[in-house]
Design a protein around this motif. Structure first.
Motif, short mmCIF file in Angstrom:
data_model
loop_
_atom_site.label_atom_id
_atom_site.label_comp_id
_atom_site.label_asym_id
_atom_site.label_seq_id
_atom_site.Cartn_x
_atom_site.Cartn_y
_atom_site.Cartn_z
N ARG A 4 1.81 11.76 54.29
CA ARG A 4 2.86 12.29 52.73
C ARG A 4 4.13 11.17 53.36
O ARG A 4 4.38 10.24 52.42
CB ARG A 4 3.32 13.31 53.15
CG ARG A 4 1.93 14.30 52.49
CD ARG A 4 2.59 16.22 52.67
NE ARG A 4 1.46 16.48 52.17
CZ ARG A 4 0.96 17.70 52.25
NH1 ARG A 4 1.91 18.74 53.13
NH2 ARG A 4 0.26 18.54 51.41
N PHE A 5 4.83 11.15 54.06
CA PHE A 5 5.63 10.72 54.99
C PHE A 5 6.29 10.47 56.43
O PHE A 5 5.34 11.08 56.99
CB PHE A 5 7.33 10.83 54.49
CG PHE A 5 7.78 12.20 54.23
CD1 PHE A 5 8.48 12.07 56.06
CD2 PHE A 5 7.20 13.37 53.55
CE1 PHE A 5 8.82 13.52 55.58
CE2 PHE A 5 7.69 14.13 53.58
CZ PHE A 5 8.38 14.79 54.30
N PHE A 6 7.28 9.34 56.71
CA PHE A 6 7.05 9.34 58.38
C PHE A 6 7.94 9.74 58.60
O PHE A 6 9.50 9.47 57.94
CB PHE A 6 7.09 7.83 58.24
CG PHE A 6 7.00 7.63 59.98
CD1 PHE A 6 5.87 8.60 60.46
CD2 PHE A 6 7.56 6.22 60.39
CE1 PHE A 6 6.42 8.20 61.77
CE2 PHE A 6 7.28 6.20 61.75
CZ PHE A 6 6.53 7.31 62.48
N ALA A 139 2.66 19.06 58.34
CA ALA A 139 2.85 19.20 56.93
C ALA A 139 3.25 17.60 56.85
O ALA A 139 3.00 17.63 55.70
CB ALA A 139 4.43 19.09 57.48
N THR A 140 3.04 15.97 57.53
CA THR A 140 3.38 15.25 56.98
C THR A 140 2.08 14.25 56.54
O THR A 140 2.02 12.89 56.10
CB THR A 140 4.35 14.41 57.65
OG1 THR A 140 3.82 14.31 59.13
CG2 THR A 140 5.82 14.36 57.53
N HIS A 141 0.97 15.52 57.46
CA HIS A 141 0.01 14.67 57.16
C HIS A 141 0.02 13.48 57.74
O HIS A 141 -0.99 12.25 57.50
CB HIS A 141 -0.92 14.19 55.55
CG HIS A 141 -0.91 15.01 54.94
ND1 HIS A 141 -1.58 15.38 53.54
CD2 HIS A 141 -1.60 16.48 55.31
CE1 HIS A 141 -1.53 16.32 52.82
NE2 HIS A 141 -1.89 17.23 54.56
N ARG A 142 -0.24 13.20 59.10
CA ARG A 142 -0.16 12.10 60.04
C ARG A 142 -1.60 11.96 60.14
O ARG A 142 -2.08 12.51 60.36
CB ARG A 142 0.38 12.81 61.70
CG ARG A 142 2.10 12.13 61.85
CD ARG A 142 3.11 11.14 61.29
NE ARG A 142 2.31 10.73 61.91
CZ ARG A 142 2.86 10.34 63.57
NH1 ARG A 142 4.43 10.67 63.47
NH2 ARG A 142 2.92 8.77 64.10
N VAL A 143 -2.42 10.32 60.78
CA VAL A 143 -3.08 10.44 60.37
C VAL A 143 -3.16 9.76 62.00
O VAL A 143 -2.63 9.29 62.42
CB VAL A 143 -3.69 9.25 59.52
CG1 VAL A 143 -4.85 8.22 59.94
CG2 VAL A 143 -3.31 9.20 58.15
#
Length: 153
Positions: A4-6, A139-143
């Motif tokens: 989503r964002f960093f 929450a930010t969908h870290r890969v």
């Protein structure tokens, strides 16, 4: 799943504060391998793939075996963990799943008897820190596998 964002780019001051907390944990009495054990176990419970990937690799670099990592999710039934590690893992489970019953008196008292007040408090800070990172990662969908250059995480 797309990230989503960093967080470091959107809220650099908040991120810097998290990094400072994480960096503090490296100055405690808790061994590097036990720190990674906490991070892996909390990440298992929270379902944070990014942190599981990163901290499993970090633990292996410190000498952790694949066998013990595979058995971590069944630590209560696995004889591969020491009494100290069982206390650390019980604390990690109870604090990570805090809404279930919180840190029990039994586990707290075992920790105090084994580690003393200061190290027990340090263990709690480690558990709190990775739980915060897990929430950011999920929450930010870290890969998993995409490690960004930061001071600590």
């Amino acid at each position: 799943m797309k990230e989503r964002f960093f967080m470091q780019e959107v809220l650099p001051e908040a991120f810097k504060t998290m990094v400072a907390m994480d960096k503090y944990t490296t100055t405690t009495n808790v061994s590097p391998l036990h720190r990674e054990m906490i991070k892996v176990r909390a990440s298992q419970l929270n379902g944070c793939a990014y942190c599981l990937d990163k901290h499993s690799a970090d633990a292996r670099k410190l000498g952790e075996t694949v066998e013990r990592q595979l058995l971590l999710s069944a630590w209560r039934e696995s004889p591969q963990f020491t009494e100290e590690e069982r206390i650390i893992l019980a604390m990690t489970d109870e604090v990570t799943l805090i809404s279930q019953r919180g840190l029990t008196e039994e586990t707290y008292n075992k920790a105090l008897a084994c580690f003393g007040m200061e190290t027990t408090a340090q263990l709690l800070m480690h558990i709190i820190c990775i739980n915060a990172w897990n929430r950011i990662g999920i929450a930010t969908h870290r890969v998993p596998g995409q490690h960004y250059p930061i001071a600590a995480q």
